[in-house]
Design an enzyme around this catalytic site. Structure first.
Site, PDB file in Angstrom:
ATOM      1  N   VAL A  21     -25.629 -64.978  19.220  1.00 23.67           N
ATOM      2  CA  VAL A  21     -26.099 -63.687  19.734  1.00 23.67           C
ATOM      3  C   VAL A  21     -26.136 -63.724  21.259  1.00 23.67           C
ATOM      4  O   VAL A  21     -26.039 -64.782  21.871  1.00 23.67           O
ATOM      5  CB  VAL A  21     -27.501 -63.341  19.181  1.00 23.67           C
ATOM      6  N   ALA A  62     -22.351 -77.059  33.473  1.00 26.93           N
ATOM      7  CA  ALA A  62     -20.905 -76.814  33.607  1.00 26.93           C
ATOM      8  C   ALA A  62     -20.666 -75.464  34.274  1.00 26.93           C
ATOM      9  O   ALA A  62     -19.853 -75.343  35.200  1.00 26.93           O
ATOM     10  CB  ALA A  62     -20.236 -76.868  32.236  1.00 26.93           C
ATOM     11  N   ARG A  97      -9.936 -86.411  43.927  1.00 23.29           N
ATOM     12  CA  ARG A  97     -11.379 -86.438  43.625  1.00 23.29           C
ATOM     13  C   ARG A  97     -11.911 -85.027  43.455  1.00 23.29           C
ATOM     14  O   ARG A  97     -12.907 -84.781  42.789  1.00 23.29           O
ATOM     15  CB  ARG A  97     -12.149 -87.114  44.765  1.00 23.29           C
ATOM     16  N   GLY A 127     -15.058 -61.798  44.266  1.00 19.64           N
ATOM     17  CA  GLY A 127     -16.321 -62.156  43.609  1.00 19.64           C
ATOM     18  C   GLY A 127     -16.005 -62.880  42.334  1.00 19.64           C
ATOM     19  O   GLY A 127     -14.846 -63.035  41.989  1.00 19.64           O
ATOM     20  N   CYS A 144     -21.144 -64.502  31.991  1.00 18.22           N
ATOM     21  CA  CYS A 144     -21.797 -65.813  31.936  1.00 18.22           C
ATOM     22  C   CYS A 144     -22.257 -66.420  33.256  1.00 18.22           C
ATOM     23  O   CYS A 144     -23.407 -66.826  33.361  1.00 18.22           O
ATOM     24  CB  CYS A 144     -20.891 -66.788  31.214  1.00 18.22           C
TER      25      CYS A 144
HETATM   26  P1  NAI Z   1     -21.799 -60.385  22.812  1.00 14.47           P
HETATM   27  O1  NAI Z   1     -22.784 -59.488  23.424  1.00 14.47           O
HETATM   28  O2  NAI Z   1     -20.341 -60.071  22.916  1.00 14.47           O
HETATM   29  O3  NAI Z   1     -22.105 -60.540  21.254  1.00 14.47           O
HETATM   30  C1  NAI Z   1     -23.363 -60.798  20.722  1.00 14.47           C
HETATM   31  C2  NAI Z   1     -23.491 -60.048  19.413  1.00 14.47           C
HETATM   32  O4  NAI Z   1     -24.689 -60.462  18.767  1.00 14.47           O
HETATM   33  C3  NAI Z   1     -23.586 -58.535  19.562  1.00 14.47           C
HETATM   34  O5  NAI Z   1     -22.526 -57.924  18.843  1.00 14.47           O
HETATM   35  C4  NAI Z   1     -24.961 -58.186  18.961  1.00 14.47           C
HETATM   36  O6  NAI Z   1     -24.951 -56.955  18.256  1.00 14.47           O
HETATM   37  C5  NAI Z   1     -25.183 -59.353  18.028  1.00 14.47           C
HETATM   38  N1  NAI Z   1     -26.581 -59.579  17.673  1.00 14.47           N
HETATM   39  C6  NAI Z   1     -27.667 -59.674  18.495  1.00 14.47           C
HETATM   40  N2  NAI Z   1     -28.784 -59.936  17.782  1.00 14.47           N
HETATM   41  C7  NAI Z   1     -28.405 -60.015  16.478  1.00 14.47           C
HETATM   42  C8  NAI Z   1     -29.099 -60.273  15.264  1.00 14.47           C
HETATM   43  N3  NAI Z   1     -30.396 -60.548  15.256  1.00 14.47           N
HETATM   44  N4  NAI Z   1     -28.397 -60.242  14.114  1.00 14.47           N
HETATM   45  C9  NAI Z   1     -27.078 -59.983  14.102  1.00 14.47           C
HETATM   46  N5  NAI Z   1     -26.352 -59.747  15.236  1.00 14.47           N
HETATM   47  C10 NAI Z   1     -27.007 -59.765  16.403  1.00 14.47           C
HETATM   48  O7  NAI Z   1     -22.082 -61.833  23.403  1.00 14.47           O
HETATM   49  P2  NAI Z   1     -21.038 -63.015  23.665  1.00 14.47           P
HETATM   50  O8  NAI Z   1     -20.264 -62.795  24.895  1.00 14.47           O
HETATM   51  O9  NAI Z   1     -20.319 -63.301  22.384  1.00 14.47           O
HETATM   52  O10 NAI Z   1     -22.028 -64.213  23.984  1.00 14.47           O
HETATM   53  C11 NAI Z   1     -22.837 -64.803  22.978  1.00 14.47           C
HETATM   54  C12 NAI Z   1     -23.459 -66.051  23.567  1.00 14.47           C
HETATM   55  O11 NAI Z   1     -22.440 -66.995  23.904  1.00 14.47           O
HETATM   56  C13 NAI Z   1     -24.248 -65.820  24.852  1.00 14.47           C
HETATM   57  O12 NAI Z   1     -25.347 -66.668  24.868  1.00 14.47           O
HETATM   58  C14 NAI Z   1     -23.255 -66.218  25.939  1.00 14.47           C
HETATM   59  O13 NAI Z   1     -23.911 -66.672  27.093  1.00 14.47           O
HETATM   60  C15 NAI Z   1     -22.512 -67.352  25.279  1.00 14.47           C
HETATM   61  N6  NAI Z   1     -21.168 -67.568  25.783  1.00 14.47           N
HETATM   62  C16 NAI Z   1     -20.355 -66.507  26.074  1.00 14.47           C
HETATM   63  C17 NAI Z   1     -19.074 -66.712  26.534  1.00 14.47           C
HETATM   64  C18 NAI Z   1     -18.182 -65.574  26.873  1.00 14.47           C
HETATM   65  O14 NAI Z   1     -17.130 -65.818  27.473  1.00 14.47           O
HETATM   66  N7  NAI Z   1     -18.513 -64.351  26.540  1.00 14.47           N
HETATM   67  C19 NAI Z   1     -18.538 -68.068  26.717  1.00 14.47           C
HETATM   68  C20 NAI Z   1     -19.456 -69.104  26.334  1.00 14.47           C
HETATM   69  C21 NAI Z   1     -20.721 -68.847  25.902  1.00 14.47           C
END
Ligand code: NAI
Length: 492
Positions: free
Chosen positions: A95, A229, A266, A277, A288
């Site tokens: 999530v 990271a 290095r 930005g 992120c």
């Molecule tokens: P996102 O916002 O695209 O997706 C999260 C989803 O979780 C949403 O569709 C939301 O409706 C759902 N959700 C929230 N609470 C819920 C619940 N209780 N039950 C069911 N569904 C629920 O987020 P994203 O980008 O996928 O990121 C998710 C996590 O991964 C975050 O912590 C982010 O920091 C991390 N992350 C993201 C990356 C990226 O490139 N977007 C890369 C690496 C890590």
């Protein structure tokens, strides 16, 4: 199938959160593990309907084919969160963990309400033992909070193991990153049961990732490694962007400096591209970097490490400074006023090959130009109009949505967007921007025609040859026809 001492087999995986991480990650697991049934659940009916349609909710090169190949076989998308949690042996929590915009830690701490609600749902409905995997990016010790919630509500005969398995994919290259990860990181309790759970997840990844790339450690190291990271990556971008300001004031060229610095083995040459930005490989933006570095700053403050907090805060400050500096450059170059001037914005996504706009530099450039009354003509190959307007009408960006309507026009064609404008600003490094017919674009613009390359992707000499005044980052090109009556710094 992997047997583990929690008395289970990993036959069914449920992923809570069908976003940029949950969707692609589970598609790759399903693709590589035909014996495992993978179901991605989300509260958003719209998102699940999109995952079940021909038009997926996110754009990632290669993802469509992988999803279509497994969907309906061992990959499913559902809104029936409870049912899928009950049936799963292993649950990924994917999530969102946005920056808190209220209360204690506002503007810095990660908002863990979605993590908590997912944990509470698991605790409420589970009737058998499970491995719960925290994949969302969280502050150190979040796994402990999840464990506390689960243990406080545990039912007889049900056991949980909590693992940390942070995701390192980058948007735009998610499929490649997931298929060939630099490393898979798994943290867990340093107990026999914890090791069993770690091994069970290693077994899942072992279907396609070689053993030497799967590293295991304690939960806190794993949680902190993800924040570390992202902080290191953001810091490199802020470092080269800080250099770009020095280059512009001295006549050095940031691309040449980055090349020279990057040849030092290095240091290495990745993530050394100056830009407007944050944004993946060329500046930082996206959901992120900013939130994770802020999260780290907050963590340091809570741990009473103010010097460390200040050090990482400066990485964010330089990113803000770079956006502001670029917008100021546009305004100064356009004779110190952009009020009622038409400005084309090429690119709104935070980087190329994604439709994601979260924390995109373009949002801030548009904000600063709208604050000055500029009329913006925006074109992006992938960002939907609705998404773009949502970003620009966010209260942090504009306090008057009707003003956004008045000032912003969204175009489906780049030539139309540039027509009759005073300036063109490149905010995203989409490949297609490189090959446009700039002679045609120049011919359709008001003169003098200005081009601001915020991503250093265009052929500046050629553009100047066509008649453009070209301004970019980290390099002085020709002396544009700039009138700077109030500026104190030497003219560029
Ligand atoms: P996102 O916002 O695209 O997706 C999260 C989803 O979780 C949403 O569709 C939301 O409706 C759902 N959700 C929230 N609470 C819920 C619940 N209780 N039950 C069911 N569904 C629920 O987020 P994203 O980008 O996928 O990121 C998710 C996590 O991964 C975050 O912590 C982010 O920091 C991390 N992350 C993201 C990356 C990226 O490139 N977007 C890369 C690496 C890590």
């Amino acid at each position: 199938m992997k047997l583990c001492k929690l008395d289970m087999t990993i036959g069914k995986i449920c992923c809570i959160g069908a976003g940029y991480v949950g969707g692609p990650t589970c598609a790759i697991i399903a693709h590589n593990c035909p014996s495992i049934q993978v179901t991605v659940v989300d509260l958003s009916e719209e998102r699940i309907a999109q995952w079940n349609s021909d038009r997926l909710p996110i754009f990632e090169p290669g993802l469509d084919d992988i999803v279509k190949g497994c969907r309906g076989k061992n990959l499913f998308f559902s809104t029936d969160v409870k049912k899928e949690i009950v049936e799963a042996d292993l649950i990924f929590i994917c999530v969102n963990t946005p920056t808190k915009n209220y209360g204690v830690g506002k503007g810095r701490a990660a908002d863990l309400k979605y993590i908590e609600s997912a944990a509470r749902m698991i605790a409420t409905v589970s009737t058998k033992s499970k491995i719960v995997v925290e994949k969302s990016t969280v502050p150190v010790k979040a796994a402990e909070s999840i464990a506390n919630i689960l243990k406080a509500n545990v039912k007889p005969g049900v056991k949980y193991q909590i693992l940390s398995n942070p995701e390192f994919l980058a948007e735009g290259t998610a499929v490649k990153d997931l298929l060939q990860p630099d490393r898979v990181l798994i943290g867990g309790d340093q107990t026999p049961e914890g090791h069993e759970a770690i091994q069970a997840l290693c077994w899942v990844y072992g279907h396609w990732v070689s053993k030497d790339r799967i590293i295991t450690m304690n939960t806190w190291s794993s949680e902190l490694s993800k924040l570390a990271a992202n902080a290191f990556l953001a810091q490199r971008i802020s470092s080269i962007n800080a250099m770009s300001a020095i280059c512009e004031s001295t006549g050095a060229d940031v691309t040449e400096v980055a090349h020279a610095v990057g040849m030092d083995t290095r240091i290495g040459n990745k993530f050394l591209k100056a830009s407007v930005g944050y944004g993946g490989i060329s500046g930082f933006g996206g959901s992120c970097f900013q939130k994770d570095v802020l999260n780290l700053v907050y963590l340091c403050e809570c741990l009473n490490l103010p010097e460390v907090a200040e050090y990482w805060q400066q990485v964010i400050n330089i990113n803000d400074y770079q956006r502001r500096r670029f917008a100021n450059k546009i305004i100064e170059s356009l004779f110190n006023t952009v009020t009622n001037k038409n400005i084309a914005i090429f690119g709104f996504a935070f980087k190329k090959d994604t439709g994601d706009t979260r924390e995109s530099a373009a949002i801030y450039i548009c904000k600063y130009l709208m604050d000055e009354g500029a009329k913006l003509h925006i074109y992006d190959p992938k960002v939907e109009e609705k998404q773009l307007i949502t970003e620009l009408t966010h209260p942090a960006i504009s306090d008057d949505p009707s003003r956004v309507k008045e000032l912003v026009t969204i175009h489906k064609d780049p030539y139309e967007a540039a027509n009759n404008t005073h300036a063109l600003v490149v905010c995203t490094e989409w490949d297609e921007f490189i090959n446009y017919d700039y002679e045609k674009i120049y011919g359709s613009m008001l003169k003098p025609a200005f081009l601001f390359d915020g991503r250093i992707i265009l052929d500046h000499q050629k553009l100047m040859g066509l008649g453009f005044n070209v301004i970019t980052i980290g390099k002085r090109l020709q002396r544009p026809n700039v009138h700077r009556p109030y500026a104190q710094a030497p003219a560029q």
